[in-house]
Design a protein around this motif. Structure first.
Motif, PDB file in Angstrom:
ATOM      1  N   ARG A 187      -2.046   9.128 -17.518  1.00  0.00           N
ATOM      2  CA  ARG A 187      -1.447   8.733 -16.624  1.00  0.00           C
ATOM      3  C   ARG A 187      -2.327   7.941 -15.449  1.00  0.00           C
ATOM      4  O   ARG A 187      -3.468   8.834 -15.145  1.00  0.00           O
ATOM      5  CB  ARG A 187      -0.355   9.612 -15.963  1.00  0.00           C
ATOM      6  CG  ARG A 187       0.338   9.172 -15.063  1.00  0.00           C
ATOM      7  CD  ARG A 187       1.446  10.198 -14.264  1.00  0.00           C
ATOM      8  NE  ARG A 187       0.927  10.857 -13.250  1.00  0.00           N
ATOM      9  CZ  ARG A 187       1.174  11.451 -12.188  1.00  0.00           C
ATOM     10  NH1 ARG A 187       2.703  11.372 -12.070  1.00  0.00           N
ATOM     11  NH2 ARG A 187       0.657  12.357 -11.439  1.00  0.00           N
ATOM     12  N   LEU A 188      -2.313   6.807 -15.295  1.00  0.00           N
ATOM     13  CA  LEU A 188      -3.213   6.369 -14.033  1.00  0.00           C
ATOM     14  C   LEU A 188      -2.452   6.262 -12.818  1.00  0.00           C
ATOM     15  O   LEU A 188      -1.218   6.244 -12.718  1.00  0.00           O
ATOM     16  CB  LEU A 188      -3.196   4.999 -14.382  1.00  0.00           C
ATOM     17  CG  LEU A 188      -3.983   4.539 -15.615  1.00  0.00           C
ATOM     18  CD1 LEU A 188      -4.275   3.094 -15.848  1.00  0.00           C
ATOM     19  CD2 LEU A 188      -5.329   5.288 -16.076  1.00  0.00           C
ATOM     20  N   SER A 189      -3.051   6.512 -11.736  1.00  0.00           N
ATOM     21  CA  SER A 189      -2.538   6.617 -10.397  1.00  0.00           C
ATOM     22  C   SER A 189      -3.328   5.446  -9.478  1.00  0.00           C
ATOM     23  O   SER A 189      -4.610   5.266  -9.738  1.00  0.00           O
ATOM     24  CB  SER A 189      -2.911   7.898  -9.608  1.00  0.00           C
ATOM     25  OG  SER A 189      -2.145   8.913 -10.368  1.00  0.00           O
ATOM     26  N   CYS A 190      -2.646   5.130  -8.529  1.00  0.00           N
ATOM     27  CA  CYS A 190      -3.464   4.210  -7.396  1.00  0.00           C
ATOM     28  C   CYS A 190      -2.873   4.510  -6.257  1.00  0.00           C
ATOM     29  O   CYS A 190      -1.669   4.397  -5.729  1.00  0.00           O
ATOM     30  CB  CYS A 190      -2.947   2.874  -7.785  1.00  0.00           C
ATOM     31  SG  CYS A 190      -3.512   1.401  -6.723  1.00  0.00           S
ATOM     32  N   THR A 191      -3.750   5.060  -5.278  1.00  0.00           N
ATOM     33  CA  THR A 191      -3.377   5.361  -4.165  1.00  0.00           C
ATOM     34  C   THR A 191      -3.643   4.288  -3.091  1.00  0.00           C
ATOM     35  O   THR A 191      -4.751   3.597  -3.293  1.00  0.00           O
ATOM     36  CB  THR A 191      -4.245   6.768  -3.671  1.00  0.00           C
ATOM     37  OG1 THR A 191      -4.186   7.753  -4.530  1.00  0.00           O
ATOM     38  CG2 THR A 191      -3.552   7.088  -2.114  1.00  0.00           C
ATOM     39  N   ALA A 192      -2.768   3.822  -2.496  1.00  0.00           N
ATOM     40  CA  ALA A 192      -2.807   2.643  -1.654  1.00  0.00           C
ATOM     41  C   ALA A 192      -2.954   3.043  -0.013  1.00  0.00           C
ATOM     42  O   ALA A 192      -2.018   3.905   0.620  1.00  0.00           O
ATOM     43  CB  ALA A 192      -1.563   1.738  -1.790  1.00  0.00           C
ATOM     44  N   SER A 193      -3.837   2.697   0.532  1.00  0.00           N
ATOM     45  CA  SER A 193      -4.069   2.759   2.032  1.00  0.00           C
ATOM     46  C   SER A 193      -3.547   1.503   2.899  1.00  0.00           C
ATOM     47  O   SER A 193      -3.196   1.294   3.915  1.00  0.00           O
ATOM     48  CB  SER A 193      -5.315   3.038   2.459  1.00  0.00           C
ATOM     49  OG  SER A 193      -6.403   2.053   2.042  1.00  0.00           O
ATOM     50  N   VAL A 194      -3.424   0.539   2.055  1.00  0.00           N
ATOM     51  CA  VAL A 194      -2.718  -0.924   2.586  1.00  0.00           C
ATOM     52  C   VAL A 194      -1.283  -0.690   2.866  1.00  0.00           C
ATOM     53  O   VAL A 194      -0.686   0.150   1.933  1.00  0.00           O
ATOM     54  CB  VAL A 194      -3.187  -2.126   1.539  1.00  0.00           C
ATOM     55  CG1 VAL A 194      -2.128  -1.776   0.391  1.00  0.00           C
ATOM     56  CG2 VAL A 194      -2.793  -3.482   2.265  1.00  0.00           C
ATOM     57  N   ARG A 195      -0.778  -1.211   3.923  1.00  0.00           N
ATOM     58  CA  ARG A 195       0.441  -1.084   4.192  1.00  0.00           C
ATOM     59  C   ARG A 195       1.484  -1.782   3.115  1.00  0.00           C
ATOM     60  O   ARG A 195       1.107  -3.018   2.830  1.00  0.00           O
ATOM     61  CB  ARG A 195       0.959  -1.526   5.461  1.00  0.00           C
ATOM     62  CG  ARG A 195       2.420  -1.312   5.817  1.00  0.00           C
ATOM     63  CD  ARG A 195       2.635  -1.458   7.394  1.00  0.00           C
ATOM     64  NE  ARG A 195       1.764  -0.457   8.007  1.00  0.00           N
ATOM     65  CZ  ARG A 195       1.958  -0.565   9.657  1.00  0.00           C
ATOM     66  NH1 ARG A 195       2.548  -1.471  10.259  1.00  0.00           N
ATOM     67  NH2 ARG A 195       1.176   0.514  10.201  1.00  0.00           N
ATOM     68  N   THR A 196       2.736  -1.254   2.477  1.00  0.00           N
ATOM     69  CA  THR A 196       3.399  -1.834   1.679  1.00  0.00           C
ATOM     70  C   THR A 196       4.779  -1.789   2.181  1.00  0.00           C
ATOM     71  O   THR A 196       5.295  -0.805   2.917  1.00  0.00           O
ATOM     72  CB  THR A 196       3.378  -1.254   0.182  1.00  0.00           C
ATOM     73  OG1 THR A 196       3.805   0.088   0.424  1.00  0.00           O
ATOM     74  CG2 THR A 196       2.189  -1.296  -0.391  1.00  0.00           C
ATOM     75  N   TYR A 197       5.615  -3.051   2.047  1.00  0.00           N
ATOM     76  CA  TYR A 197       7.105  -3.139   2.627  1.00  0.00           C
ATOM     77  C   TYR A 197       7.988  -3.194   1.177  1.00  0.00           C
ATOM     78  O   TYR A 197       7.434  -3.468   0.245  1.00  0.00           O
ATOM     79  CB  TYR A 197       7.098  -4.255   3.638  1.00  0.00           C
ATOM     80  CG  TYR A 197       6.072  -4.058   4.659  1.00  0.00           C
ATOM     81  CD1 TYR A 197       4.764  -4.660   4.662  1.00  0.00           C
ATOM     82  CD2 TYR A 197       6.504  -3.712   5.770  1.00  0.00           C
ATOM     83  CE1 TYR A 197       4.167  -4.633   5.875  1.00  0.00           C
ATOM     84  CE2 TYR A 197       5.880  -3.552   6.949  1.00  0.00           C
ATOM     85  CZ  TYR A 197       4.464  -4.079   6.888  1.00  0.00           C
ATOM     86  OH  TYR A 197       3.761  -3.794   8.138  1.00  0.00           O
ATOM     87  N   SER A 198       9.216  -3.143   1.480  1.00  0.00           N
ATOM     88  CA  SER A 198      10.120  -3.256   0.442  1.00  0.00           C
ATOM     89  C   SER A 198      10.332  -4.591  -0.195  1.00  0.00           C
ATOM     90  O   SER A 198      10.401  -4.724  -1.254  1.00  0.00           O
ATOM     91  CB  SER A 198      11.565  -2.830   1.232  1.00  0.00           C
ATOM     92  OG  SER A 198      11.831  -3.706   2.249  1.00  0.00           O
ATOM     93  N   SER A 199       9.650  -5.708   0.493  1.00  0.00           N
ATOM     94  CA  SER A 199       9.512  -6.829  -0.287  1.00  0.00           C
ATOM     95  C   SER A 199       8.443  -7.028  -1.049  1.00  0.00           C
ATOM     96  O   SER A 199       8.278  -8.099  -1.790  1.00  0.00           O
ATOM     97  CB  SER A 199       9.594  -7.939   0.920  1.00  0.00           C
ATOM     98  OG  SER A 199       8.496  -7.985   1.929  1.00  0.00           O
ATOM     99  N   HIS A 200       7.548  -6.318  -1.149  1.00  0.00           N
ATOM    100  CA  HIS A 200       6.254  -6.278  -1.905  1.00  0.00           C
ATOM    101  C   HIS A 200       6.572  -5.718  -3.267  1.00  0.00           C
ATOM    102  O   HIS A 200       7.562  -5.012  -3.718  1.00  0.00           O
ATOM    103  CB  HIS A 200       5.204  -5.363  -1.251  1.00  0.00           C
ATOM    104  CG  HIS A 200       4.554  -6.173   0.107  1.00  0.00           C
ATOM    105  ND1 HIS A 200       3.884  -5.224   1.168  1.00  0.00           N
ATOM    106  CD2 HIS A 200       4.833  -7.099   0.776  1.00  0.00           C
ATOM    107  CE1 HIS A 200       3.634  -6.132   1.978  1.00  0.00           C
ATOM    108  NE2 HIS A 200       4.383  -7.405   1.839  1.00  0.00           N
TER     109      HIS A 200
END
Length: 121
Positions: A18-31
């Motif tokens: 299992r790979l994980s990717c932690t995002a500090s960039v803002r994500t929106y529902s349209s992304h």
């Protein structure tokens, strides 16, 4: 660092990872958030994609039925559950963000640094 991928390693054919990717960039529902991979001497290729709003998923034919992409919105973390791994899955895996639907790497604006997955046969 905007996207941080982790979880790669050396496994045997048939194993799961299992790979994980932690995002500090803002994500929106349209992304959309996606996973790509790049094997030595080959171009970066699409693996899986998930819509942040609806959770709808898309997969490359080569991984369909074996890989599952998911996302924890509260943690802003993307996952890739990989099963029945084989030698052809060996590659550096990257997570990325797109602001509209695409499975073309050039359409993704943020990228993680990549995590190596090696499958021994």
């Amino acid at each position: 660092v905007q996207l941080q991928a982790s979880g790669g390693g050396l496994v045997q054919a048939g194993d799961s990872l299992r790979l994980s990717c932690t995002a500090s960039v803002r994500t929106y529902s349209s992304h959309l958030m996606g996973w790509f991979r790049q094997a030595p001497g080959k171009e970066r290729e699409f693996v899986a994609l998930i819509r942040c709003g609806t959770g709808r998923t898309y997969y490359a034919d080569s991984v369909k039925g074996r890989f599952t992409i998911s996302r924890d919105g509260a943690k802003n973390t993307l996952y890739l559950q990989m099963t029945s791994l084989n030698a052809e899955d060996t590659a550096v895996y990257y997570c990325a963000r797109a602001t509209s639907y695409s499975n073309t790497p050039s359409d993704f604006d943020y990228w993680g640094q990549g995590t190596q997955v090696t499958v021994s046969s």
